[in-house]
Design a protein around this motif. Structure first.
Motif, PDB file in Angstrom:
ATOM      1  N   GLY A   1      -8.860   0.030  73.412  1.00 30.69           N
ATOM      2  CA  GLY A   1      -9.065   1.422  73.029  1.00 30.69           C
ATOM      3  C   GLY A   1      -8.722   2.378  74.139  1.00 30.69           C
ATOM      4  N   LEU A   2      -9.162   3.609  73.950  1.00 31.38           N
ATOM      5  CA  LEU A   2      -8.921   4.684  74.907  1.00 31.38           C
ATOM      6  C   LEU A   2     -10.219   4.987  75.651  1.00 31.38           C
ATOM      7  N   VAL A   3     -10.125   5.053  76.977  1.00 28.27           N
ATOM      8  CA  VAL A   3     -11.310   5.320  77.792  1.00 28.27           C
ATOM      9  C   VAL A   3     -10.904   6.173  78.982  1.00 28.27           C
ATOM     10  N   GLN A   4     -11.841   6.957  79.477  1.00 30.90           N
ATOM     11  CA  GLN A   4     -11.564   7.757  80.665  1.00 30.90           C
ATOM     12  C   GLN A   4     -11.661   6.905  81.923  1.00 30.90           C
TER      13      GLN A   4
ATOM     14  N   THR B   1      -3.807  -6.309  72.525  1.00 32.19           N
ATOM     15  CA  THR B   1      -4.646  -5.152  72.210  1.00 32.19           C
ATOM     16  C   THR B   1      -4.396  -4.081  73.272  1.00 32.19           C
ATOM     17  N   GLN B   2      -4.224  -2.856  72.822  1.00 27.42           N
ATOM     18  CA  GLN B   2      -3.865  -1.763  73.726  1.00 27.42           C
ATOM     19  C   GLN B   2      -5.100  -1.239  74.453  1.00 27.42           C
ATOM     20  N   VAL B   3      -4.970  -1.101  75.760  1.00 27.66           N
ATOM     21  CA  VAL B   3      -5.992  -0.448  76.581  1.00 27.66           C
ATOM     22  C   VAL B   3      -5.326   0.750  77.256  1.00 27.66           C
ATOM     23  N   THR B   4      -5.886   1.936  77.017  1.00 29.46           N
ATOM     24  CA  THR B   4      -5.351   3.152  77.608  1.00 29.46           C
ATOM     25  C   THR B   4      -6.447   3.838  78.403  1.00 29.46           C
ATOM     26  N   VAL B   5      -6.171   4.089  79.681  1.00 29.65           N
ATOM     27  CA  VAL B   5      -7.142   4.734  80.561  1.00 29.65           C
ATOM     28  C   VAL B   5      -6.591   6.098  80.956  1.00 29.65           C
ATOM     29  N   SER B   6      -7.307   7.141  80.578  1.00 29.64           N
ATOM     30  CA  SER B   6      -6.856   8.500  80.878  1.00 29.64           C
ATOM     31  C   SER B   6      -7.459   8.976  82.205  1.00 29.64           C
ATOM     32  N   SER B   7      -6.706   9.786  82.886  1.00 27.09           N
ATOM     33  CA  SER B   7      -7.170  10.280  84.196  1.00 27.09           C
ATOM     34  C   SER B   7      -8.002  11.550  84.052  1.00 27.09           C
TER      35      SER B   7
END
Length: 119
Positions: A10-13, A113-119
């Motif tokens: 998922g998407l996480v900060q 599985t997609q891992v997206t880390v936002s800055s």
């Protein structure tokens, strides 16, 4: 036939946490090893963490101290707990397993599985 099914991406900060799971099913006599790899856009697939038989573990230097791999042998499942995530951890994460089906060792991959880390 053996299948590996991943979940938990998922998407996480940045600084956040995610837990990935990978369950193996099918013709399984013995799981010899399970692990996680990742592939970022434009880069080669790289090892993140592996767990051979027993309790030994191996980690990429870039994730040591932040990621923890574990296995539930009763559920044929491997987990990757990812803490203190960084934008450079963004990638598709793939589960990998070496499984003996009673006749030979097979080398299997999950679908990713997609891992997206936002800055």
């Amino acid at each position: 036939q053996v299948q590996l099914v991943e979940s938990g991406g998922g998407l996480v900060q940045a600084g956040g946490s995610l837990r990935l799971s990978c369950a193996a099913s099918g013709s399984i006599f013995r799981i010899n090893a399970m692990g996680w790899y990742r592939q970022a856009p434009g880069k080669q697939r790289e090892l993140v963490a592996t767990m051979p038989s027993g309790s030994s573990t191996n980690y990429a230097d870039s994730v040591k101290g932040r990621f923890t791999i574990s296995r539930d042998n009763a559920k044929n499942t491997v987990y990757l707990q990812m803490n203190a995530l960084k934008p450079e951890d963004t990638a598709v994460y793939y589960c990998n397993a070496i499984i003996y089906n009673g006749h030979y060792d097979g080398y299997y991959w999950g679908q990713g599985t997609q891992v997206t880390v936002s800055s």
